[in-house]
Design a protein around this motif. Structure first.
Motif, PDB file in Angstrom:
ATOM      1  N   GLY A   1      -0.461  -2.384  -4.759  1.00 20.38           N
ATOM      2  CA  GLY A   1      -1.323  -3.494  -5.159  1.00 20.38           C
ATOM      3  C   GLY A   1      -0.595  -4.718  -5.661  1.00 20.38           C
ATOM      4  O   GLY A   1       0.635  -4.813  -5.589  1.00 20.38           O
TER       5      GLY A   1
ATOM      6  N   ASN B   1      -9.877  -5.292  -4.338  1.00 21.70           N
ATOM      7  CA  ASN B   1     -10.372  -3.907  -4.423  1.00 21.70           C
ATOM      8  C   ASN B   1      -9.730  -3.190  -5.616  1.00 21.70           C
ATOM      9  O   ASN B   1      -8.871  -3.723  -6.293  1.00 21.70           O
ATOM     10  CB  ASN B   1     -10.127  -3.156  -3.102  1.00 21.70           C
ATOM     11  CG  ASN B   1      -8.656  -2.891  -2.873  1.00 21.70           C
ATOM     12  OD1 ASN B   1      -7.796  -3.355  -3.605  1.00 21.70           O
ATOM     13  ND2 ASN B   1      -8.354  -2.134  -1.825  1.00 21.70           N
ATOM     14  N   GLN B   2     -10.158  -1.934  -5.868  1.00 19.89           N
ATOM     15  CA  GLN B   2      -9.766  -1.289  -7.118  1.00 19.89           C
ATOM     16  C   GLN B   2      -8.275  -1.052  -7.236  1.00 19.89           C
ATOM     17  O   GLN B   2      -7.696  -1.210  -8.304  1.00 19.89           O
ATOM     18  CB  GLN B   2     -10.523   0.027  -7.270  1.00 19.89           C
ATOM     19  CG  GLN B   2     -11.777  -0.151  -8.118  1.00 19.89           C
ATOM     20  CD  GLN B   2     -12.481   1.166  -8.347  1.00 19.89           C
ATOM     21  OE1 GLN B   2     -12.663   1.950  -7.424  1.00 19.89           O
ATOM     22  NE2 GLN B   2     -12.884   1.411  -9.579  1.00 19.89           N
ATOM     23  N   THR B   3      -7.630  -0.690  -6.133  1.00 16.69           N
ATOM     24  CA  THR B   3      -6.183  -0.433  -6.212  1.00 16.69           C
ATOM     25  C   THR B   3      -5.387  -1.730  -6.144  1.00 16.69           C
ATOM     26  O   THR B   3      -4.185  -1.727  -6.360  1.00 16.69           O
ATOM     27  CB  THR B   3      -5.729   0.480  -5.047  1.00 16.69           C
ATOM     28  OG1 THR B   3      -6.229  -0.082  -3.830  1.00 16.69           O
ATOM     29  CG2 THR B   3      -6.245   1.887  -5.227  1.00 16.69           C
ATOM     30  N   GLY B   4      -6.046  -2.834  -5.812  1.00 21.35           N
ATOM     31  CA  GLY B   4      -5.334  -4.113  -5.727  1.00 21.35           C
ATOM     32  C   GLY B   4      -4.585  -4.292  -4.421  1.00 21.35           C
ATOM     33  O   GLY B   4      -3.725  -5.153  -4.307  1.00 21.35           O
TER      34      GLY B   4
ATOM     35  N   GLU C   1     -12.194 -11.619  -4.434  1.00 18.39           N
ATOM     36  CA  GLU C   1     -12.543 -10.208  -4.560  1.00 18.39           C
ATOM     37  C   GLU C   1     -11.297  -9.373  -4.312  1.00 18.39           C
ATOM     38  O   GLU C   1     -10.615  -9.541  -3.298  1.00 18.39           O
ATOM     39  CB  GLU C   1     -13.622  -9.832  -3.531  1.00 18.39           C
ATOM     40  CG  GLU C   1     -14.963 -10.482  -3.806  1.00 18.39           C
ATOM     41  CD  GLU C   1     -15.922 -10.371  -2.626  1.00 18.39           C
ATOM     42  OE1 GLU C   1     -15.610  -9.580  -1.699  1.00 18.39           O
ATOM     43  OE2 GLU C   1     -16.942 -11.077  -2.628  1.00 18.39           O
TER      44      GLU C   1
ATOM     45  N   SER D   1       0.823  -1.218   0.000  1.00 17.84           N
ATOM     46  CA  SER D   1       0.000   0.000   0.000  1.00 17.84           C
ATOM     47  C   SER D   1       0.857   1.268   0.000  1.00 17.84           C
ATOM     48  O   SER D   1       0.396   2.325  -0.426  1.00 17.84           O
ATOM     49  CB  SER D   1      -0.947   0.002   1.202  1.00 17.84           C
ATOM     50  OG  SER D   1      -0.227  -0.263   2.371  1.00 17.84           O
TER      51      SER D   1
END
Length: 372
Positions: free
Chosen positions: A41, A65-68, A63, A35
């Motif tokens: 990501g 998230n958008q930033t990975g 699943e 992060s």
């Protein structure tokens, strides 16, 4: 199946967590994946690994998230069957194959995986190494048969890749417990010197320099040269050497080296590579144990998943990766190992300190295996 999940932080030991999650059926959440990095990501090779897991399982839920930077993984059933996967060239096929070796015996149908990409690179265990050490180790746990093999159809060196590997493995209902406590003395050394898109003479130069070191210790040394050409030689030039020492009791210790990939770092001479690889093998023999350092985690996992009986394995000094693997086994399977340090006596001259690992298997049984 939907037991309480586990939460982890950071991108380290990514494969271990997803593997053990798949085998134990516990879902896993990983937060803060790089992060604070300039490129946050998941990396491409990790995404490729998730895709491979998705192909061999049925009903997994992943699943991201958008930033990975966060990932949730709910494992499905291990299905197996015929799988084709294009591995990311940032890591070698060995990165993906190590995981498949751990999962393959517990599939519903026998696995036939065709992996394409980089077969040999300096960072990951190469395909030759896994073929000569991991497969014999798994045979000791009762995973064998005609269909259990690893074939290198095409070689591909880093960074271009273009190699192809076929791995087939039968399924097993249970894993038998083992007692590997006496490695025995080294009786022979075998090896493969491979070269692609360079002069075939490179192989012979590697063999000669490796023998110059090893001939001091024992006469039974045989190193094959493997020069692939044409369509089978991948996209990048390179060469390397894999050495395997076999003991009287059928334990295998190995070492390997590959040339630096084209366009990265200083070029390496085949003579130096041969000598250094031979010294690495001697280092591995000094560390000793019944399993070499690259296969420690595989052996410990198969011990954990054995029948409810005591398994014992003598290892050399534990690698940091193995130590973390033991912590993860405790998290996912609640299995603790008894660890005893064994110092060799002065007159024996048997190398470094050894570690005796003892555990009682969880009695893991392959529920998805089809009953014929």
């Amino acid at each position: 199946m939907a037991s309480h999940g586990l939460t982890y932080d950071g991108c380290n030991f990514f494969r271990q967590r997803l593997l053990l999650s798949t085998l134990s059926g516990k879902h896993v959440k990983i937060k803060n994946i790089r992060s604070r990095d300039d490129e946050p990501g998941l990396r491409d090779f990790e995404a490729s690994f998730i895709r491979l897991l998705d192909k061999v399982t049925n009903g997994s839920r992943i699943e991201i998230n958008q930033t990975g930077t966060a990932l949730f993984y709910q494992p499905g059933l291990l299905y197996g069957g015929s799988v084709e996967h294009d591995c990311n060239p940032q890591r070698s096929v060995g990165y993906y194959l190590e995981a498949l070796l751990m999962l393959a015996p517990f599939m519903k149908t026998p696995l036939k995986a065709t992996l394409r990409g980089v077969t040999n690179d300096p960072t990951d265990p190469t395909v030759d190494l896994l073929k000569s050490t991991s497969l014999p180790l798994m045979k000791k746990f009762g995973i064998d048969g005609e269909a259990f093999e690893l074939k290198v159809a095409k070689r591909g060196m880093a960074p271009g890749g273009g190699g192809e590997v076929v791995f087939t493995c039968p399924v097993r209902k249970t894993i038998r417990p083992v007692q590997l406590t006496e490695p025995g003395k080294i009786k022979r050394i075998r090896g493969v010197a491979y070269s692609v898109r360079v002069s075939p003479q490179m192989g012979n130069r590697i063999v000669e320099s490796a023998r110059s070191v090893l001939n001091h210790f024992l006469p039974d040394i045989y190193i094959y040269t493997d020069h692939m050409k044409g369509a089978n030689s991948g996209k990048s030039p390179g060469f390397g050497l894999t050495l395997v020492a076999e003991t009287l009791n059928g334990c295998f210790l190995s070492a390997e080296m590959s040339s630096t990939p084209q366009g990265q770092g200083d070029p390496v001479l085949p003579e130096d590579l041969g000598r250094n690889c031979a010294k690495l093998l001697l280092e591995e023999v000094y560390r000793g144990g019944c399993v070499d350092s690259s296969n420690q985690s595989l052996a410990l996992l198969l011990m954990t998943l054995g029948q409810q009986d005591v398994s014992k394995v003598l290892l050399g000094p534990l690698s940091p990766y193995t130590i973390e693997f033991l912590r993860h086994i405790r998290d996912f399977f609640q299995v603790m190992f008894k660890i005893e340090v064994q110092k060799p006596s002065e007159d024996e001259r048997k190398g470094g300190d050894k570690v005796m690992m003892t555990c009682v298997g969880v009695g893991y049984s392959n529920l998805s295996k089809t009953i014929k």
